[in-house]
Design a protein around this motif. Structure first.
Motif, PDB file in Angstrom:
ATOM      1  N   ASP A   1     -27.072 107.488  30.017  1.00  0.00           N
ATOM      2  CA  ASP A   1     -26.206 107.350  28.840  1.00  0.00           C
ATOM      3  C   ASP A   1     -25.708 108.723  28.408  1.00  0.00           C
ATOM      4  OD1 ASP A   1     -26.425 104.539  28.398  1.00  0.00           O
ATOM      5  OD2 ASP A   1     -28.437 104.864  27.607  1.00  0.00           O
ATOM      6  N   PHE A   2     -24.457 108.760  27.937  1.00  0.00           N
ATOM      7  CA  PHE A   2     -23.848 110.017  27.498  1.00  0.00           C
ATOM      8  C   PHE A   2     -23.060 109.792  26.223  1.00  0.00           C
ATOM      9  CE2 PHE A   2     -24.234 109.922  32.066  1.00  0.00           C
ATOM     10  CZ  PHE A   2     -25.018 111.050  32.292  1.00  0.00           C
ATOM     11  N   CYS A   3     -23.130 110.762  25.323  1.00  0.00           N
ATOM     12  CA  CYS A   3     -22.460 110.628  24.034  1.00  0.00           C
ATOM     13  C   CYS A   3     -20.957 110.855  24.124  1.00  0.00           C
ATOM     14  CB  CYS A   3     -23.088 111.572  23.010  1.00  0.00           C
ATOM     15  SG  CYS A   3     -22.900 113.320  23.404  1.00  0.00           S
ATOM     16  N   SER A   4     -20.488 111.387  25.250  1.00  0.00           N
ATOM     17  CA  SER A   4     -19.057 111.633  25.418  1.00  0.00           C
ATOM     18  C   SER A   4     -18.733 111.738  26.907  1.00  0.00           C
ATOM     19  CB  SER A   4     -18.654 112.946  24.729  1.00  0.00           C
ATOM     20  OG  SER A   4     -19.291 114.044  25.377  1.00  0.00           O
ATOM     21  N   GLU A   5     -17.452 111.657  27.211  1.00  0.00           N
ATOM     22  CA  GLU A   5     -17.030 111.841  28.596  1.00  0.00           C
ATOM     23  C   GLU A   5     -17.319 113.263  29.052  1.00  0.00           C
ATOM     24  OE1 GLU A   5     -13.154 110.448  29.707  1.00  0.00           O
ATOM     25  OE2 GLU A   5     -13.352 108.668  28.436  1.00  0.00           O
ATOM     26  N   TYR A   6     -17.193 114.228  28.133  1.00  0.00           N
ATOM     27  CA  TYR A   6     -17.500 115.618  28.467  1.00  0.00           C
ATOM     28  C   TYR A   6     -18.940 115.744  28.952  1.00  0.00           C
ATOM     29  CZ  TYR A   6     -18.493 120.565  28.019  1.00  0.00           C
ATOM     30  OH  TYR A   6     -18.899 121.852  28.281  1.00  0.00           O
ATOM     31  N   CYS A   7     -19.889 115.157  28.209  1.00  0.00           N
ATOM     32  CA  CYS A   7     -21.299 115.229  28.614  1.00  0.00           C
ATOM     33  C   CYS A   7     -21.518 114.511  29.942  1.00  0.00           C
ATOM     34  CB  CYS A   7     -22.207 114.653  27.534  1.00  0.00           C
ATOM     35  SG  CYS A   7     -22.606 115.849  26.237  1.00  0.00           S
ATOM     36  N   ARG A   8     -20.861 113.379  30.125  1.00  0.00           N
ATOM     37  CA  ARG A   8     -20.979 112.660  31.395  1.00  0.00           C
ATOM     38  C   ARG A   8     -20.519 113.542  32.547  1.00  0.00           C
ATOM     39  NH1 ARG A   8     -16.612 108.480  32.222  1.00  0.00           N
ATOM     40  NH2 ARG A   8     -15.568 110.414  32.704  1.00  0.00           N
ATOM     41  N   ASN A   9     -19.354 114.177  32.383  1.00  0.00           N
ATOM     42  CA  ASN A   9     -18.810 115.019  33.443  1.00  0.00           C
ATOM     43  C   ASN A   9     -19.710 116.225  33.721  1.00  0.00           C
ATOM     44  OD1 ASN A   9     -16.697 113.224  33.613  1.00  0.00           O
ATOM     45  ND2 ASN A   9     -15.296 114.485  32.418  1.00  0.00           N
ATOM     46  N   GLN A  10     -20.249 116.831  32.671  1.00  0.00           N
ATOM     47  CA  GLN A  10     -21.153 117.967  32.855  1.00  0.00           C
ATOM     48  C   GLN A  10     -22.415 117.549  33.611  1.00  0.00           C
ATOM     49  OE1 GLN A  10     -20.538 121.256  32.113  1.00  0.00           O
ATOM     50  NE2 GLN A  10     -18.493 120.403  31.823  1.00  0.00           N
ATOM     51  N   TYR A  11     -22.950 116.394  33.267  1.00  0.00           N
ATOM     52  CA  TYR A  11     -24.163 115.895  33.936  1.00  0.00           C
ATOM     53  C   TYR A  11     -23.886 115.650  35.420  1.00  0.00           C
ATOM     54  CZ  TYR A  11     -28.295 113.095  34.903  1.00  0.00           C
ATOM     55  OH  TYR A  11     -29.470 112.626  35.444  1.00  0.00           O
ATOM     56  N   ILE A  12     -22.747 115.046  35.723  1.00  0.00           N
ATOM     57  CA  ILE A  12     -22.388 114.765  37.113  1.00  0.00           C
ATOM     58  C   ILE A  12     -22.268 116.075  37.897  1.00  0.00           C
ATOM     59  CG2 ILE A  12     -20.559 113.901  38.620  1.00  0.00           C
ATOM     60  CD1 ILE A  12     -20.074 111.717  36.464  1.00  0.00           C
ATOM     61  N   LYS A  13     -21.619 117.068  37.309  1.00  0.00           N
ATOM     62  CA  LYS A  13     -21.462 118.363  37.989  1.00  0.00           C
ATOM     63  C   LYS A  13     -22.820 118.998  38.287  1.00  0.00           C
ATOM     64  CE  LYS A  13     -16.989 119.569  36.034  1.00  0.00           C
ATOM     65  NZ  LYS A  13     -16.259 120.454  35.105  1.00  0.00           N
ATOM     66  N   LYS A  14     -23.759 118.873  37.359  1.00  0.00           N
ATOM     67  CA  LYS A  14     -25.070 119.498  37.522  1.00  0.00           C
ATOM     68  C   LYS A  14     -26.000 118.716  38.445  1.00  0.00           C
ATOM     69  CE  LYS A  14     -25.339 120.198  32.846  1.00  0.00           C
ATOM     70  NZ  LYS A  14     -26.103 120.335  31.586  1.00  0.00           N
ATOM     71  N   ASN A  15     -25.779 117.408  38.571  1.00  0.00           N
ATOM     72  CA  ASN A  15     -26.781 116.558  39.229  1.00  0.00           C
ATOM     73  C   ASN A  15     -26.312 115.800  40.467  1.00  0.00           C
ATOM     74  OD1 ASN A  15     -29.233 116.725  37.376  1.00  0.00           O
ATOM     75  ND2 ASN A  15     -27.520 116.435  35.982  1.00  0.00           N
TER      76      ASN A  15
END
Length: 82
Positions: free
Chosen positions: A67-81
């Motif tokens: 779960d992510f509070c925003s698309e920005y957080c989702r995108n950052q998580y994907i880049k890192k993981n």
């Protein structure tokens, strides 16, 4: 419709029997929201619907729902993981 598993959600029970909060945490930044319940039955599907209405998003990464509070957080998580 595929059902979203409550992976980034936890139940914190209150001091009174049957009451507590569903705590939803962003898997990237750690921001959390609480959704109280009183009937000993936390409504994860209802909570997920409310999160989506508030702009949260969920995706499956490595076989687990996140779960992510925003698309920005989702995108950052994907880049890192991934």
């Amino acid at each position: 419709m595929e059902e979203v598993e409550p992976v980034s959600k936890e139940v914190e029970w209150g001091q009174i029997f049957g009451e507590g909060d569903v705590v939803c945490t962003c898997d990237n930044c750690g921001h959390d929201l609480r959704f109280p319940f009183e009937d000993s039955n936390p409504d994860f599907r209802g909570v997920q619907t409310r999160l989506f209405e508030m702009g949260w998003t969920a995706i499956k990464v490595g076989g687990a729902w996140r779960d992510f509070c925003s698309e920005y957080c989702r995108n950052q998580y994907i880049k890192k993981n991934t």
